[in-house]
Every structure is written in structure tokens, then in C-alpha cells.
Motif scaffolding. Sequence first.
Motif, PDB file in Angstrom:
ATOM      1  N   GLY A   1       0.814  -1.209   0.000  1.00 25.42           N
ATOM      2  CA  GLY A   1       0.000   0.000   0.000  1.00 25.42           C
ATOM      3  C   GLY A   1       0.846   1.256   0.000  1.00 25.42           C
ATOM      4  N   PHE A   2       1.874   1.283   0.818  1.00 25.33           N
ATOM      5  CA  PHE A   2       2.729   2.466   0.895  1.00 25.33           C
ATOM      6  C   PHE A   2       3.471   2.688  -0.420  1.00 25.33           C
ATOM      7  CE2 PHE A   2       5.953   5.349   2.474  1.00 25.33           C
ATOM      8  CZ  PHE A   2       5.248   6.106   3.388  1.00 25.33           C
ATOM      9  N   VAL A   3       3.991   1.616  -1.001  1.00 28.38           N
ATOM     10  CA  VAL A   3       4.711   1.740  -2.277  1.00 28.38           C
ATOM     11  C   VAL A   3       3.761   2.206  -3.378  1.00 28.38           C
ATOM     12  CG1 VAL A   3       5.887   0.404  -4.085  1.00 28.38           C
ATOM     13  CG2 VAL A   3       6.536   0.114  -1.690  1.00 28.38           C
ATOM     14  N   SER A   4       2.549   1.661  -3.408  1.00 28.04           N
ATOM     15  CA  SER A   4       1.566   2.045  -4.415  1.00 28.04           C
ATOM     16  C   SER A   4       1.212   3.525  -4.313  1.00 28.04           C
ATOM     17  CB  SER A   4       0.308   1.192  -4.246  1.00 28.04           C
ATOM     18  OG  SER A   4      -0.742   1.672  -5.044  1.00 28.04           O
ATOM     19  N   LEU A   5       0.966   3.994  -3.094  1.00 28.93           N
ATOM     20  CA  LEU A   5       0.615   5.404  -2.903  1.00 28.93           C
ATOM     21  C   LEU A   5       1.795   6.316  -3.219  1.00 28.93           C
ATOM     22  CD1 LEU A   5      -1.512   5.049   0.342  1.00 28.93           C
ATOM     23  CD2 LEU A   5      -2.343   5.658  -1.921  1.00 28.93           C
ATOM     24  N   ALA A   6       3.010   5.871  -2.909  1.00 24.87           N
ATOM     25  CA  ALA A   6       4.201   6.674  -3.225  1.00 24.87           C
ATOM     26  C   ALA A   6       4.379   6.809  -4.735  1.00 24.87           C
ATOM     27  CB  ALA A   6       5.441   6.047  -2.593  1.00 24.87           C
ATOM     28  N   ARG A   7       4.142   5.738  -5.475  1.00 29.31           N
ATOM     29  CA  ARG A   7       4.240   5.811  -6.946  1.00 29.31           C
ATOM     30  C   ARG A   7       3.183   6.754  -7.511  1.00 29.31           C
ATOM     31  NH1 ARG A   7       4.954  -0.557  -8.399  1.00 29.31           N
ATOM     32  NH2 ARG A   7       7.163  -0.715  -7.896  1.00 29.31           N
ATOM     33  N   ALA A   8       1.969   6.666  -6.980  1.00 25.27           N
ATOM     34  CA  ALA A   8       0.891   7.540  -7.442  1.00 25.27           C
ATOM     35  C   ALA A   8       1.231   9.001  -7.162  1.00 25.27           C
ATOM     36  CB  ALA A   8      -0.417   7.151  -6.760  1.00 25.27           C
ATOM     37  N   ARG A   9       1.795   9.264  -5.997  1.00 23.11           N
ATOM     38  CA  ARG A   9       2.149  10.645  -5.641  1.00 23.11           C
ATOM     39  C   ARG A   9       3.252  11.175  -6.539  1.00 23.11           C
ATOM     40  NH1 ARG A   9       2.552  15.221  -5.267  1.00 23.11           N
ATOM     41  NH2 ARG A   9       2.566  16.535  -3.408  1.00 23.11           N
ATOM     42  N   ARG A  10       4.215  10.317  -6.859  1.00 25.05           N
ATOM     43  CA  ARG A  10       5.307  10.716  -7.742  1.00 25.05           C
ATOM     44  C   ARG A  10       4.759  11.047  -9.140  1.00 25.05           C
ATOM     45  NH1 ARG A  10       8.218   6.243  -7.873  1.00 25.05           N
ATOM     46  NH2 ARG A  10       8.758   6.504  -5.702  1.00 25.05           N
ATOM     47  N   ARG A  11       3.820  10.238  -9.630  1.00 29.05           N
ATOM     48  CA  ARG A  11       3.219  10.500 -10.946  1.00 29.05           C
ATOM     49  C   ARG A  11       2.487  11.833 -10.950  1.00 29.05           C
ATOM     50  NH1 ARG A  11      -1.271  10.600 -13.654  1.00 29.05           N
ATOM     51  NH2 ARG A  11      -2.559  10.155 -11.858  1.00 29.05           N
ATOM     52  N   LEU A  12       1.744  12.098  -9.874  1.00 32.42           N
ATOM     53  CA  LEU A  12       1.009  13.361  -9.802  1.00 32.42           C
ATOM     54  C   LEU A  12       1.956  14.556  -9.689  1.00 32.42           C
ATOM     55  CD1 LEU A  12      -1.976  12.315  -7.553  1.00 32.42           C
ATOM     56  CD2 LEU A  12      -2.098  13.123  -9.909  1.00 32.42           C
ATOM     57  N   ALA A  13       3.057  14.389  -8.985  1.00 35.36           N
ATOM     58  CA  ALA A  13       4.039  15.477  -8.880  1.00 35.36           C
ATOM     59  C   ALA A  13       4.609  15.812 -10.264  1.00 35.36           C
ATOM     60  CB  ALA A  13       5.159  15.091  -7.929  1.00 35.36           C
ATOM     61  N   LEU A  14       4.862  14.795 -11.067  1.00 35.14           N
ATOM     62  CA  LEU A  14       5.354  15.021 -12.429  1.00 35.14           C
ATOM     63  C   LEU A  14       4.295  15.723 -13.281  1.00 35.14           C
ATOM     64  CD1 LEU A  14       7.183  11.622 -13.079  1.00 35.14           C
ATOM     65  CD2 LEU A  14       8.229  13.862 -12.671  1.00 35.14           C
ATOM     66  N   GLU A  15       3.029  15.332 -13.112  1.00 37.68           N
ATOM     67  CA  GLU A  15       1.932  15.976 -13.853  1.00 37.68           C
ATOM     68  C   GLU A  15       1.814  17.448 -13.465  1.00 37.68           C
ATOM     69  OE1 GLU A  15      -0.085  15.106 -16.295  1.00 37.68           O
ATOM     70  OE2 GLU A  15       0.681  13.069 -16.447  1.00 37.68           O
TER      71      GLU A  15
END
Length: 200
Positions: free
Chosen positions: A49-63
Motif C-alpha cells: 500500500g505504501f509503495v503504491s501510494l508513493a508511486r501515485a504521488r510521484r506521478r502526480l508530482a510530475l503531472e
Amino acid sequence: MSRLRWGLGAALALVALVAAASSLQTYVGHKLWLGGLAVVVLAAIDLTGFVSLARARRRLALEIDALAAEPPGGALLAERRQRLKAIHAAAGRPDLDTLAAATAASELGRAYLGKYLVAVTVLVGLVGTFGGLMETLRSVAPLLADERVTTLKALAGPLAGLDVTFGASLVGILVTLALALVQGDLALAEEEALARLEER
């Protein structure tokens, strides 16, 4: 503020793993297989869960960074431009509110595993706890049937082990806190990305 949330979330996730290791050792020592299995599942939920949310946050930061750049870019903007071209090609007029709602729904519907795992962690912890309680109650019945043992002495042993049964719930609560904390930051990032997209 975002770094603080992720720092606290990571610390809680680590504490949850330590508590899970301790609880697992206790459950195995008392041969409570259901509680042990629940703790293993909770540890897996914590990590994935933590890794999944971290990846999602990184994608949104790039967007967000791509939308703030000059000229703006990013997958969200490219997708919106493609929809607008399709509408113009069909000689239609775009409804900006509908486009914004469709993009928001698409973003919310992304299968971030961590989002869905937050809701089940406490329930998995309760499974382990109730499994431990069942074992405790099962050990009380023979003691109560023994006429040589007083009721207080019969209950003293199983009640002394009740702290063991709540280990899974404690781990479940810690995992929930860790994931919910970072999920809140992810929701704010989603809102920011969508707002910037609409500005562009």
C-alpha cells in the motif's frame, strides 16, 4: 506539509512492521495460526500500500510540474487535447464542465492499490483478533468443567493471554494510520493537478 505527511506515514509504516514482527512471534509462540496469518497479511498491505501510494504521488508530482511548465505538458493535458480534437472533428461543441468531471472521475478511478487497502486493514486486524479470542474461549471451557479448579483460577490463565489476541488489531490500526496519512496527501495532489489542468 507534504514531506511532513510522508515522513510521519513512513515512520508509522515502520512502527507497524516492527509491531507486526513482534505480534507474529507471539502468535506463533501461542500457536494461533489465524492471528499469525492476519499479521502477515497486514505487513504485506503495509508495504504494498505504501509503495503504491508513493508511486501515485510521484506521478502526480510530475503531472503538476508539467502543467506548470512553459509550454505546459503532461499526460493529463495531452489526453484533454486529444478529447477536444475528437469533439471538434465530430463538429461538436465541448462542454468544459463535462470534460472536467470526466477527467476527475478517470483520475479517481485509477487503480491505486493503496487507496483500496486502507479500507481493509482494520478488518484484517479484527480477523486475527477474533481468531485469538476464539482460541482463548476454547481453552476456558475445559477449565470451567474441571471441578477441582475454582472459577477465578480457571479464568486467570486465558485472561492473562488476552493481550496476545489484540496484536493483530494493533498492527491493523497502525497500518491504517500510515496509509490514511499519505492517502490524504495524494488526494490533495490529485485536486491540485486537476485544478491546474482546468486553468490550462
